[in-house]
Design a protein around this motif. Structure first.
Motif, PDB file in Angstrom:
ATOM      1  N   MET A 166      39.174  46.319  32.062  1.00 42.72           N
ATOM      2  CA  MET A 166      40.400  45.848  32.697  1.00 42.72           C
ATOM      3  C   MET A 166      41.618  46.394  31.956  1.00 42.72           C
ATOM      4  SD  MET A 166      39.516  41.860  33.557  1.00 42.72           S
ATOM      5  CE  MET A 166      39.236  41.463  31.826  1.00 42.72           C
ATOM      6  N   GLU A 167      42.596  46.851  32.738  1.00 41.76           N
ATOM      7  CA  GLU A 167      43.807  47.418  32.149  1.00 41.76           C
ATOM      8  C   GLU A 167      44.748  46.302  31.712  1.00 41.76           C
ATOM      9  OE1 GLU A 167      47.332  50.657  33.234  1.00 41.76           O
ATOM     10  OE2 GLU A 167      46.058  49.817  34.822  1.00 41.76           O
ATOM     11  N   GLN A 168      45.311  46.450  30.519  1.00 40.89           N
ATOM     12  CA  GLN A 168      46.284  45.497  29.998  1.00 40.89           C
ATOM     13  C   GLN A 168      47.668  46.137  30.038  1.00 40.89           C
ATOM     14  OE1 GLN A 168      45.284  42.535  29.479  1.00 40.89           O
ATOM     15  NE2 GLN A 168      43.123  42.632  28.920  1.00 40.89           N
ATOM     16  N   LEU A 169      48.600  45.514  30.749  1.00 41.10           N
ATOM     17  CA  LEU A 169      49.947  46.040  30.894  1.00 41.10           C
ATOM     18  C   LEU A 169      50.912  45.285  30.000  1.00 41.10           C
ATOM     19  CD1 LEU A 169      50.127  46.245  34.801  1.00 41.10           C
ATOM     20  CD2 LEU A 169      49.208  47.941  33.219  1.00 41.10           C
ATOM     21  N   ASP A 170      51.787  46.009  29.320  1.00 37.66           N
ATOM     22  CA  ASP A 170      52.859  45.385  28.547  1.00 37.66           C
ATOM     23  C   ASP A 170      54.069  45.297  29.467  1.00 37.66           C
ATOM     24  OD1 ASP A 170      54.671  44.464  26.740  1.00 37.66           O
ATOM     25  OD2 ASP A 170      54.210  45.915  25.187  1.00 37.66           O
ATOM     26  N   LEU A 171      54.310  44.114  29.996  1.00 38.13           N
ATOM     27  CA  LEU A 171      55.330  43.944  31.017  1.00 38.13           C
ATOM     28  C   LEU A 171      56.198  42.739  30.691  1.00 38.13           C
ATOM     29  CD1 LEU A 171      56.244  45.000  33.882  1.00 38.13           C
ATOM     30  CD2 LEU A 171      54.761  43.239  34.833  1.00 38.13           C
TER      31      LEU A 171
ATOM     32  N   ARG B  15      50.521  48.991  39.366  1.00 37.97           N
ATOM     33  CA  ARG B  15      49.917  48.272  40.485  1.00 37.97           C
ATOM     34  C   ARG B  15      49.024  47.137  39.984  1.00 37.97           C
ATOM     35  NH1 ARG B  15      45.002  48.503  43.009  1.00 37.97           N
ATOM     36  NH2 ARG B  15      44.955  47.767  45.175  1.00 37.97           N
ATOM     37  N   ILE B  16      49.265  45.953  40.483  1.00 42.23           N
ATOM     38  CA  ILE B  16      48.392  44.803  40.226  1.00 42.23           C
ATOM     39  C   ILE B  16      47.435  44.709  41.409  1.00 42.23           C
ATOM     40  CG2 ILE B  16      48.268  42.330  39.798  1.00 42.23           C
ATOM     41  CD1 ILE B  16      49.773  43.840  37.629  1.00 42.23           C
ATOM     42  N   PRO B  17      46.131  44.914  41.211  1.00 44.54           N
ATOM     43  CA  PRO B  17      45.204  44.988  42.348  1.00 44.54           C
ATOM     44  C   PRO B  17      45.050  43.697  43.134  1.00 44.54           C
ATOM     45  CG  PRO B  17      43.992  44.925  40.284  1.00 44.54           C
ATOM     46  CD  PRO B  17      45.435  45.103  39.929  1.00 44.54           C
ATOM     47  N   GLU B  18      45.329  42.582  42.467  1.00 39.90           N
ATOM     48  CA  GLU B  18      45.085  41.307  43.154  1.00 39.90           C
ATOM     49  C   GLU B  18      45.879  40.205  42.478  1.00 39.90           C
ATOM     50  OE1 GLU B  18      41.244  38.451  44.260  1.00 39.90           O
ATOM     51  OE2 GLU B  18      40.947  40.391  43.290  1.00 39.90           O
ATOM     52  N   ARG B  19      46.571  39.416  43.280  1.00 38.96           N
ATOM     53  CA  ARG B  19      47.226  38.223  42.754  1.00 38.96           C
ATOM     54  C   ARG B  19      46.199  37.101  42.732  1.00 38.96           C
ATOM     55  NH1 ARG B  19      50.794  34.094  45.945  1.00 38.96           N
ATOM     56  NH2 ARG B  19      51.307  32.669  44.255  1.00 38.96           N
ATOM     57  N   ILE B  20      45.983  36.516  41.573  1.00 39.59           N
ATOM     58  CA  ILE B  20      44.928  35.518  41.420  1.00 39.59           C
ATOM     59  C   ILE B  20      45.575  34.172  41.090  1.00 39.59           C
ATOM     60  CG2 ILE B  20      42.817  34.900  40.184  1.00 39.59           C
ATOM     61  CD1 ILE B  20      42.506  37.903  39.540  1.00 39.59           C
ATOM     62  N   THR B  21      45.808  33.392  42.137  1.00 42.98           N
ATOM     63  CA  THR B  21      46.426  32.090  41.957  1.00 42.98           C
ATOM     64  C   THR B  21      45.359  30.995  42.014  1.00 42.98           C
ATOM     65  OG1 THR B  21      48.051  30.536  42.858  1.00 42.98           O
ATOM     66  CG2 THR B  21      46.959  31.979  44.425  1.00 42.98           C
ATOM     67  N   TRP B  22      45.484  30.006  41.160  1.00 39.78           N
ATOM     68  CA  TRP B  22      44.473  28.959  41.050  1.00 39.78           C
ATOM     69  C   TRP B  22      44.226  28.233  42.368  1.00 39.78           C
ATOM     70  CZ3 TRP B  22      40.885  27.294  37.656  1.00 39.78           C
ATOM     71  CH2 TRP B  22      40.909  27.834  36.361  1.00 39.78           C
ATOM     72  N   ALA B  23      45.272  28.090  43.185  1.00 37.42           N
ATOM     73  CA  ALA B  23      45.115  27.372  44.449  1.00 37.42           C
ATOM     74  C   ALA B  23      44.072  28.021  45.354  1.00 37.42           C
ATOM     75  CB  ALA B  23      46.456  27.293  45.171  1.00 37.42           C
ATOM     76  N   ASP B  24      43.892  29.337  45.212  1.00 32.71           N
ATOM     77  CA  ASP B  24      42.859  30.059  45.965  1.00 32.71           C
ATOM     78  C   ASP B  24      41.607  30.296  45.129  1.00 32.71           C
ATOM     79  OD1 ASP B  24      44.514  30.381  48.239  1.00 32.71           O
ATOM     80  OD2 ASP B  24      45.492  32.108  47.313  1.00 32.71           O
TER      81      ASP B  24
END
Length: 251
Positions: A1-6, A79-88
């Motif tokens: 997994m890629e780690q981005l410094d953002l 690019r963030i491949p997927e938004r991973i929110t706890w609600a989903d």
């Protein structure tokens, strides 16, 4: 997994499946591992708290929980491949943990909410092994904190989900994770409300348009006034300042 410094914190660019694989690796290796969530509110808090910035950098995974982070990343061509929110995510994650027979402890929320969240999860993942629950309204600095830690350890969890609200949950975990005999710690904020059916999920079209913050503001206006009406513009200003600074070399 890629780690981005953002935006001064570490962001993990990963899919749900990749994070599930990382969870399995952490547990197989014995941990301790830490998984945090990043959204505009998290960035705003980290800007004023050096310890929180460092904690984000220390974590094994920092998944993107807010559309604002996805949009900000695009400014830098990331690019963030997927938004991973706890609600989903909670439901597919629960099924994954059940299949692996991991032992789970839920900590946080007012009295009874974590237990109701466990019941909600069992509707989707009947075989999920929830070994214990406890509310998050306890004194985190005296013998009561010691008692809670002992009670959690007695259940021998593999994983602990912690939902106390930011930055209290992160601070508590930072101070106590070495005393807890779990292999993985996951911050989940207010997600117990979704799991327990106390908070409705926003419509799909609002999610696609990154307007979930507006839905949450309507659902919980007292909480949302500061977090969204004030926090979101503050986040935008910070993102633009960082972007223009990096583009033109100014501070």
């Amino acid at each position: 997994m890629e780690q981005l410094d953002l935006l001064s914190i570490k962001i993990t660019s990963a899919t749900t499946a990749e994070i599930h694989e990382r969870i399995d690796t952490i547990i197989a290796e014995g941990g301790p591992g830490i998984i945090l969530s990043a959204n505009a509110h998290a960035v705003n808090l980290a800007r004023k708290r050096y310890w929180l910035t460092q904690f984000f950098r220390k974590a094994d995974v920092v998944h993107v929980d807010g559309g604002s982070i996805v949009l900000a990343a695009r400014l830098w061509g990331r690019r963030i491949p997927e938004r991973i929110t706890w609600a989903d995510w909670a439901w597919s994650l629960a099924n994954h943990l059940a299949a692996k027979k991991y032992r789970l402890f839920l900590l946080g929320g007012p009295q009874g909410l974590a237990a109701e969240a466990a019941k909600g999860l069992h509707k989707t993942a009947p075989d999920l092994r929830v070994v214990g629950t406890h509310h998050g309204y306890f004194n985190r600095q005296n013998h009561e904190n010691d008692r809670i830690i002992d009670a959690i350890n007695a259940t021998q969890p593999d994983i602990i989900w912690i939902g106390m609200g930011m930055p209290i949950q992160e601070q508590w975990l930072l101070c106590n994770y070495k005393r807890l005999n779990a292999k993985l710690f996951m911050i989940c904020g207010g997600a117990f409300k979704f799991m327990a059916g106390k908070l409705n999920r926003c419509p799909q079209w609002m999610r696609r348009c990154s307007l979930e913050w507006l839905w949450l503001l309507i659902e919980a206006p007292r909480r949302g006034m500061v977090r969204y009406l004030w926090g979101n513009p503050l986040f935008v200003v910070y993102v633009l300042r960082c972007y223009l600074g990096s583009k033109f070399g100014s501070s």
